[in-house]
Design an enzyme around this catalytic site. Structure first.
Site, PDB file in Angstrom:
ATOM      1  N   ASP A  51       0.784  -1.225   0.189  1.00 63.35           N
ATOM      2  CA  ASP A  51      -0.019   0.006  -0.193  1.00 63.35           C
ATOM      3  C   ASP A  51       0.983   1.169  -0.158  1.00 63.35           C
ATOM      4  O   ASP A  51       2.303   1.101   0.119  1.00 63.35           O
ATOM      5  CB  ASP A  51      -0.958  -0.060   1.320  1.00 63.35           C
ATOM      6  CG  ASP A  51      -1.874   1.244   1.345  1.00 63.35           C
ATOM      7  OD1 ASP A  51      -2.502   1.578   0.165  1.00 63.35           O
ATOM      8  OD2 ASP A  51      -2.085   1.663   2.421  1.00 63.35           O
TER       9      ASP A  51
ATOM     10  N   ASP B 204      -0.057   5.212   1.358  1.00 61.07           N
ATOM     11  CA  ASP B 204      -0.445   6.014   2.396  1.00 61.07           C
ATOM     12  C   ASP B 204      -0.380   5.268   3.642  1.00 61.07           C
ATOM     13  O   ASP B 204      -1.148   4.267   3.700  1.00 61.07           O
ATOM     14  CB  ASP B 204      -1.677   6.628   2.081  1.00 61.07           C
ATOM     15  CG  ASP B 204      -1.514   7.865   0.995  1.00 61.07           C
ATOM     16  OD1 ASP B 204      -1.199   8.988   1.488  1.00 61.07           O
ATOM     17  OD2 ASP B 204      -1.932   7.380  -0.026  1.00 61.07           O
TER      18      ASP B 204
END
Length: 357
Positions: A86, A88
């Site tokens: 991922d 953020d």
């Protein structure tokens, strides 16, 4: 065996597993109130049990991927590791301004190093172009809009049953763009415009165009304004039945109601890499958000792989391991690259898998 020994160690130190853990229910209300409200704090833990003790108790079921690293790599010997990340909250810290969620040079170097040895992909809720602009690496694959916009190798994919849609090659013919929500783009643009007009007077609210989904950030919205913001968003979505509303960390996510998420993106990328049906593949997925749970579930269903959640406080998750924050993610990635470098020949596995430099 490791988890049992870890549990005994925590019991010996006085840490007891919490008995009042609540299971999260699926749907738009699948986040606790403290994740949805704009400025709330973590729940207060009653009694003498401290936050640290509660976190340590949670780690009985989700041990540190750093502490467990040697055993994880021992189990991975002879298998093909594929890395999914991922963005953020994983490669970059969560910040108030989403445009300033920049990864450090050290993190970029670590991801570049990992990609030399393993096929590596970033699956983000951001638009694909935006996250690629943040990461600035050409030797990895990118999937934006929660997996609804994927740049991947142009291998044959499942299409006759309708699960995988047609793909189009890039200008060089080296990679294929897969966009299962393409038909929703006109409606997304309308929703985007209506949202911008509706919330422009709510201080701190921000709408972000992520191509195949729309994000409404409320990290800087006042507590007393959050209810107004949520009502405005829901009132607009009433006119778009083909879309659904979900929540992330201080953000509302508006997405097409199709059966496609980060878990599907993980499977798609494995298929296009020619690894979907291999029994010796170990997907490593590191993420911190509710949307990453879909990928964790896929790995869990496959029966092998390492789903790793990034969390500084206890949370309901399907992940098997945990990392405390992005700094621990950096340490894990560096160790992973060093481990492969030490256990393989000088020829990088990226050459074997055909990942571009």
């Amino acid at each position: 065996m490791f988890k049992r020994n870890f549990a005994k160690l925590n019991q010996a130190m006085g840490f007891q597993r919490s008995s009042n853990r609540q299971k999260v229910q699926p749907g738009v209300s699948d986040l606790s109130s403290n994740e949805r409200a704009p400025n709330s704090c973590h729940p207060v833990i009653n009694g003498a049990v401290s936050d640290d003790a509660n976190y340590s108790s949670w780690m009985v079921d989700h041990p540190s991927a750093l502490t467990s690293f040697d055993q994880m790599m021992k189990d991975a010997k002879g298998k093909k590791i594929v890395v999914f990340l991922d963005y953020d909250g994983t490669l970059s810290p969560i910040v108030n301004d989403p445009d300033l969620a920049l990864m450090s040079d050290e993190m970029r170097a670590a991801v570049r190093e990992v990609a030399k040895y393993f096929p590596t992909a970033i699956i983000s809720g951001r638009s694909r172009d935006k996250v690629k602009g943040f990461v600035q690496l050409n030797n990895i694959y990118y999937a934006g809009s929660h997996g609804m916009d994927i740049m991947a190798p142009p291998r044959p994919v499942r299409s006759s049953d309708g699960k995988y849609h047609a793909v189009s090659l890039d200008r060089k013919g080296n990679e294929a763009v897969f966009q299962p929500a393409q038909k929703f783009l006109p409606s997304i643009q309308k929703i985007l415009k209506e949202l911008e007009e509706a919330i422009m007077k709510i201080q701190g609210a921000r709408v972000e165009n992520n191509r195949f989904c729309v994000s409404v950030h409320f990290r800087q919205v006042r507590d007393e304004d959050y209810g107004i913001l949520e009502e405005k968003v829901k009132s607009i979505l009433k006119h778009y039945p083909d879309f659904r509303l979900g929540w992330g960390k201080k953000v509302m996510e508006i997405r097409p109601s199709i059966e496609w998420d980060k878990g599907n993106a993980l499977e798609y990328l494995l298929d296009t890499l020619g690894l979907g049906n291999c029994t010796d593949v170990l997907p490593v997925y590191i993420g911190d958000d509710r949307t990453d749970e879909d990928a964790f579930k896929v790995i869990q269903k496959r029966g092998q792989g390492y789903p790793i959640v990034v969390a500084s406080s206890p949370k309901d998750t399907k992940a098997s391991y945990s990392l405390h924050d992005s700094s621990e993610v950096l340490t894990f990635l560096l160790r992973l690259a060093r481990w492969r470098k030490a256990s393989s020949s000088s020829r990088s596995l990226s050459q074997i898998w055909g990942v571009g430099s």
